[in-house]
Design a protein around this motif. Sequence first.
Motif, short mmCIF file in Angstrom:
data_model
loop_
_atom_site.label_atom_id
_atom_site.label_comp_id
_atom_site.label_asym_id
_atom_site.label_seq_id
_atom_site.Cartn_x
_atom_site.Cartn_y
_atom_site.Cartn_z
N GLY A 86 0.78 -1.22 0.00
CA GLY A 86 0.00 0.00 0.00
C GLY A 86 0.81 1.27 0.00
O GLY A 86 0.25 2.37 0.10
N ASP A 87 2.14 1.18 -0.10
CA ASP A 87 2.97 2.39 -0.17
C ASP A 87 2.85 3.08 -1.52
O ASP A 87 3.18 4.26 -1.65
CB ASP A 87 4.43 2.03 0.08
CG ASP A 87 4.67 1.53 1.50
OD1 ASP A 87 4.05 2.08 2.42
OD2 ASP A 87 5.48 0.59 1.68
N LEU A 88 2.42 2.33 -2.53
CA LEU A 88 2.24 2.86 -3.88
C LEU A 88 0.82 2.57 -4.34
O LEU A 88 0.18 1.63 -3.87
CB LEU A 88 3.21 2.19 -4.86
CG LEU A 88 4.70 2.25 -4.57
CD1 LEU A 88 5.46 1.39 -5.59
CD2 LEU A 88 5.21 3.69 -4.61
N ASP A 89 0.33 3.37 -5.29
CA ASP A 89 -0.96 3.11 -5.92
C ASP A 89 -0.78 2.31 -7.21
O ASP A 89 -1.70 1.63 -7.66
CB ASP A 89 -1.67 4.42 -6.24
CG ASP A 89 -1.97 5.23 -4.99
OD1 ASP A 89 -2.55 4.65 -4.05
OD2 ASP A 89 -1.62 6.42 -4.95
N ALA A 90 0.41 2.42 -7.81
CA ALA A 90 0.71 1.72 -9.05
C ALA A 90 2.21 1.69 -9.22
O ALA A 90 2.95 2.42 -8.54
CB ALA A 90 0.06 2.43 -10.24
N ASN A 91 2.68 0.85 -10.13
CA ASN A 91 4.08 0.94 -10.53
C ASN A 91 4.20 0.72 -12.03
O ASN A 91 3.27 0.21 -12.67
CB ASN A 91 4.99 0.01 -9.72
CG ASN A 91 4.73 -1.46 -9.93
OD1 ASN A 91 4.48 -1.93 -11.03
ND2 ASN A 91 4.80 -2.23 -8.84
N SER A 92 5.33 1.11 -12.57
CA SER A 92 5.55 1.01 -14.01
C SER A 92 7.01 0.66 -14.26
O SER A 92 7.88 1.53 -14.19
CB SER A 92 5.19 2.33 -14.69
OG SER A 92 5.49 2.29 -16.07
N TYR A 93 7.26 -0.67 -14.54
CA TYR A 93 8.65 -1.05 -14.78
C TYR A 93 8.82 -2.49 -15.23
O TYR A 93 9.91 -2.89 -15.62
CB TYR A 93 9.48 -0.87 -13.49
CG TYR A 93 9.25 -1.94 -12.45
CD1 TYR A 93 10.14 -3.01 -12.30
CD2 TYR A 93 8.13 -1.91 -11.62
CE1 TYR A 93 9.92 -4.00 -11.36
CE2 TYR A 93 7.91 -2.90 -10.68
CZ TYR A 93 8.80 -3.94 -10.55
OH TYR A 93 8.58 -4.92 -9.62
N GLN A 94 7.75 -3.31 -15.22
CA GLN A 94 7.95 -4.75 -15.36
C GLN A 94 7.10 -5.36 -16.47
O GLN A 94 6.05 -4.83 -16.83
CB GLN A 94 7.61 -5.44 -14.05
CG GLN A 94 6.13 -5.34 -13.67
CD GLN A 94 5.86 -5.77 -12.25
OE1 GLN A 94 6.26 -6.85 -11.83
NE2 GLN A 94 5.18 -4.91 -11.49
N HIS A 95 7.58 -6.52 -16.97
CA HIS A 95 6.79 -7.26 -17.95
C HIS A 95 5.99 -8.35 -17.23
O HIS A 95 6.22 -8.67 -16.06
CB HIS A 95 7.66 -7.83 -19.06
CG HIS A 95 8.85 -8.63 -18.62
ND1 HIS A 95 8.74 -9.79 -17.88
CD2 HIS A 95 10.17 -8.44 -18.83
CE1 HIS A 95 9.94 -10.29 -17.66
NE2 HIS A 95 10.83 -9.48 -18.21
#
Length: 276
Positions: A86-95
């Motif tokens: 829950g520290d992030l709402d989303a991430n962008s880096y992985q396949h």
Amino acid sequence: MKKKSKFLVGLASLTLAVALAGCGSKDDSKGAGEAINENKIVVGVTSGPHEQIAEVAAKVAQENGLEVELKSFSDYVLPNTALAQGDLDANSYQHEPFLDTFNKDHDTDLVPVGKTILNPMGVYSEKYKSLDQIPDGATFGLPNDPTNGARALFVLQEAGYIKLKEGTGLTASIHDVEENKKNLKFIELEAAQIPKQLSEVDVAAINTNFALEAGINPKADSILLESTDSPYVNYIVVRAENKEDPTIKKFVDAYQSDEVRKFIEEEFDGSVIPSW
């Protein structure tokens, strides 16, 4: 080989878990399961191209009334851990193959919600200018971790140089090679070290992040480049309960905008490819 300083980046290996840069403490996190703020989200990225592109997406989102706070990580494990907690709402880096493995290994339920980019794996040689020039029995360096090793084999299969056993999935290994047109001798190496060891083998597969880090331009310097049909396209990822959240959709729309596409095409000159 051609070098471009703007391509020098500091992405870490999929197999490494090193220090986190800029992550909020657990005490300050919002906790998984809580509603996402409709005016602001926190997105995790890895340093390098993912961060650069997300910065542009954040500007587009800001124009549409959504504030995006980016938190940069130096590895490929902590951004998912932070998202699950829950520290992030989303991430962008992985396949997706990496995400599937992470979910299985950590009993998490993270889901992809929007395609971002492809960092195409390239095949390189300091001795030959094409795969057709490579002699029978040539040495071929490939990453020794399961995800990237399998990816290298699929690049070779797609180009017609090897054939894997029928039904082989994304966990393919050198033991699944049943036809080997060039009788390549596979040497498994630490992915991050392959650029430094390129002169010691006839040819090698190198992840884009490590190629860029070494000043190698995948588009200009590779003798074979992964197809855009690759299953290793990267995604924006969220917790399952937030996959339909309108705030997440707004960020995905900002990322998949014409402004972001133009930035990627101009900044990375084919070494990073928009995938939406």
